[in-house]
Design a protein around this motif. Sequence first.
Motif, mmCIF file in Angstrom:
data_model
loop_
_atom_site.group_PDB
_atom_site.id
_atom_site.type_symbol
_atom_site.label_atom_id
_atom_site.label_comp_id
_atom_site.label_asym_id
_atom_site.label_seq_id
_atom_site.Cartn_x
_atom_site.Cartn_y
_atom_site.Cartn_z
ATOM 1 N N ASP A 213 0.847 -1.195 0.000
ATOM 2 C CA ASP A 213 0.000 0.000 0.000
ATOM 3 C C ASP A 213 0.881 1.243 0.000
ATOM 4 N N ALA A 214 0.302 2.363 0.361
ATOM 5 C CA ALA A 214 1.041 3.627 0.301
ATOM 6 C C ALA A 214 1.953 3.844 1.498
ATOM 7 N N GLY A 215 1.814 3.013 2.523
ATOM 8 C CA GLY A 215 2.611 3.205 3.726
ATOM 9 C C GLY A 215 1.906 4.073 4.747
ATOM 10 N N GLU A 216 2.396 3.991 5.978
ATOM 11 C CA GLU A 216 1.704 4.704 7.050
ATOM 12 C C GLU A 216 2.589 5.615 7.889
ATOM 13 N N HIS A 217 3.886 5.667 7.605
ATOM 14 C CA HIS A 217 4.772 6.574 8.343
ATOM 15 C C HIS A 217 6.050 6.805 7.541
ATOM 16 N N LEU A 218 6.741 7.887 7.854
ATOM 17 C CA LEU A 218 8.121 8.096 7.420
ATOM 18 C C LEU A 218 8.997 7.462 8.485
ATOM 19 N N LEU A 219 10.134 6.860 8.084
ATOM 20 C CA LEU A 219 10.930 6.090 9.035
ATOM 21 C C LEU A 219 12.396 6.493 9.013
ATOM 22 N N PHE A 220 12.910 6.833 10.194
ATOM 23 C CA PHE A 220 14.354 6.936 10.406
ATOM 24 C C PHE A 220 14.752 5.738 11.234
ATOM 25 N N LEU A 221 15.684 4.953 10.728
ATOM 26 C CA LEU A 221 16.107 3.740 11.402
ATOM 27 C C LEU A 221 17.625 3.737 11.470
ATOM 28 N N GLY A 222 18.187 3.920 12.661
ATOM 29 C CA GLY A 222 19.651 3.946 12.754
ATOM 30 C C GLY A 222 20.125 4.532 14.065
ATOM 31 N N ARG A 223 21.409 4.798 14.106
ATOM 32 C CA ARG A 223 22.034 5.335 15.307
ATOM 33 C C ARG A 223 21.623 6.791 15.498
ATOM 34 N N GLU A 239 9.939 22.190 10.390
ATOM 35 C CA GLU A 239 9.499 23.058 9.297
ATOM 36 C C GLU A 239 8.273 22.450 8.607
ATOM 37 N N ILE A 240 8.301 21.131 8.391
ATOM 38 C CA ILE A 240 7.164 20.452 7.776
ATOM 39 C C ILE A 240 5.925 20.588 8.648
ATOM 40 N N ALA A 241 6.092 20.386 9.961
ATOM 41 C CA ALA A 241 4.960 20.487 10.882
ATOM 42 C C ALA A 241 4.381 21.890 10.899
ATOM 43 N N ALA A 242 5.255 22.902 10.833
ATOM 44 C CA ALA A 242 4.784 24.288 10.825
ATOM 45 C C ALA A 242 3.936 24.597 9.597
ATOM 46 N N GLY A 243 4.155 23.836 8.525
ATOM 47 C CA GLY A 243 3.392 24.038 7.310
ATOM 48 C C GLY A 243 2.186 23.136 7.189
ATOM 49 N N GLY A 244 1.849 22.407 8.246
ATOM 50 C CA GLY A 244 0.670 21.559 8.235
ATOM 51 C C GLY A 244 0.939 20.073 8.167
ATOM 52 N N GLY A 245 2.216 19.667 8.077
ATOM 53 C CA GLY A 245 2.554 18.253 8.077
ATOM 54 C C GLY A 245 2.359 17.595 6.720
ATOM 55 N N VAL A 246 2.569 16.272 6.696
ATOM 56 C CA VAL A 246 2.435 15.520 5.442
ATOM 57 C C VAL A 246 1.396 14.409 5.558
ATOM 58 N N GLY A 247 0.648 14.394 6.651
ATOM 59 C CA GLY A 247 -0.430 13.431 6.793
ATOM 60 C C GLY A 247 -0.062 12.113 7.426
ATOM 61 N N VAL A 248 1.238 11.869 7.614
ATOM 62 C CA VAL A 248 1.694 10.655 8.299
ATOM 63 C C VAL A 248 2.761 11.052 9.308
ATOM 64 N N PRO A 249 2.928 10.274 10.379
ATOM 65 C CA PRO A 249 3.919 10.628 11.390
ATOM 66 C C PRO A 249 5.330 10.218 10.991
ATOM 67 N N ARG A 289 6.239 -0.999 6.243
ATOM 68 C CA ARG A 289 5.041 -0.159 6.388
ATOM 69 C C ARG A 289 5.347 1.319 6.179
ATOM 70 N N ALA A 290 6.534 1.611 5.648
ATOM 71 C CA ALA A 290 6.956 3.012 5.514
ATOM 72 C C ALA A 290 6.559 3.617 4.178
ATOM 73 N N VAL A 291 6.168 4.875 4.221
ATOM 74 C CA VAL A 291 6.011 5.666 2.992
ATOM 75 C C VAL A 291 7.381 5.793 2.329
ATOM 76 N N ALA A 292 8.374 6.048 3.158
ATOM 77 C CA ALA A 292 9.764 6.125 2.702
ATOM 78 C C ALA A 292 10.673 6.000 3.913
ATOM 79 N N VAL A 293 11.876 5.526 3.679
ATOM 80 C CA VAL A 293 12.923 5.529 4.694
ATOM 81 C C VAL A 293 13.743 6.801 4.493
#
Length: 425
Positions: A213-223, A239-249, A289-293
């Motif tokens: 599917d389209a995914g449900e979150h953006l993912l940072f995975l690492g140290r 900055e993204i949040a100040a502009g209204g976000g992207v619809g996924v956490p 399950r990520a929109v993108a890593v």
Amino acid sequence: MHVLVVHNRYSSAQPSGENRVVDEEVGLLRAAGHRVDVFERRSDDIAARSLPGKVAVPLLVPWNPSVRSDLADRLRTSRPDVVHVHNVFPLLSPSVLAACADAGVPAVATLHNYSQICPPGTLRRDGRLCTECVGSAVPLPAVRHGCYRNSRLATVPLAVSLLVNRRRWWSGVERFFCISTAQRDLLVASGMPPERLAVKHNFVPDPGACRSDAGEHLLFLGRLAEAKGVRLLMTAWDEIAAGGGVGVPLVLAGAGPLEQEVTAWAAGRDDVRYVGLYDPAQCREAVGRAVAVVAPSMALETFGLVVAEAMAAGVPAVAAGHGAFVELVEEGVTGLLHRPGDPVSLASRIRRIAAEPARNREMGRAARRRYEQGFSPAVGLERLVEGYRTAIAVRSGGGDSATPAGNTHAGSRRGSRAGRDGGRR
């Protein structure tokens, strides 16, 4: 083929991509029917040493005579066809190369970082790129700046080891495996012998399923460290949040020196989740399950396991446009690249990859195809074994040490017959 893997395992307190790569390569070779033994030391064992034993550890970094003796005995007894060296710091030391020479066994080595030209292996100082020691016969700048653990004293053993063992590495290893072309190019430019440097990307196990599917979150995975771009990502996300976000956490998974800062930043927010350290199964699930890593590293990464893992799951990546990322991520095809260190550029790429679901799915499918062509277990096994055969052929006189090593396949196929014969000595 009989392979002996030599590796100093990093501390278990922090996840190590290098430890993972070693374990997965061993498993891959064994599953294919090769005999693989392991000669290792563990950094975890330092804590159990007596006080004099702990004090002696830095003295053993440039040269550990007992390791040379132990490994030489092991090699004479077991007679492997080839030795594959990974990390030798801090308990093994380059004395492992002398042991290989003592026993007449060819050696290959994977270069997981830049320790051949930079004492701490990072090419970073004070949060920025540093190449002061690159091409220098004596790596004094690293000591002067205290580049390892911000300590001049701790940096001295690494600098001494680089100084006294550089030629031993270059002459004692038949083939170096660089894990990206970007890494190889930089090492060649620094003076390392190009005929001994082959590109062999890390492989990634197939997760068995791709994102559907389209995914449900953006993912940072690492140290959670400055060098991995965590602070950069937090600035971009604000900055993204100040502009209204992207619809996924945004989900951040990992551990490291910035953990408290990340925890405090994420606290009380609906658009951010800090989930701590994931185990391998949880990592695979989160990636799938990520929109993108997101891989906004500030450092010149030699590879980028998380990006390759995303490709395996059919997930695109947003990555910094330098180091190995530029050959892992094809801009606009398998993901997006942002200007390194630029939070505005990073924010714009995150917005773009989240705002176009159809394009995102197309990039995910392209990423999966790229994985199958370049980073699958089948490809990894082929390149690994070909590299071994080339090293065996060169040592036995059946290959040409001047073969251009930038193309692993070209050099390896030519020596494969000699390698098989050499393996029966």
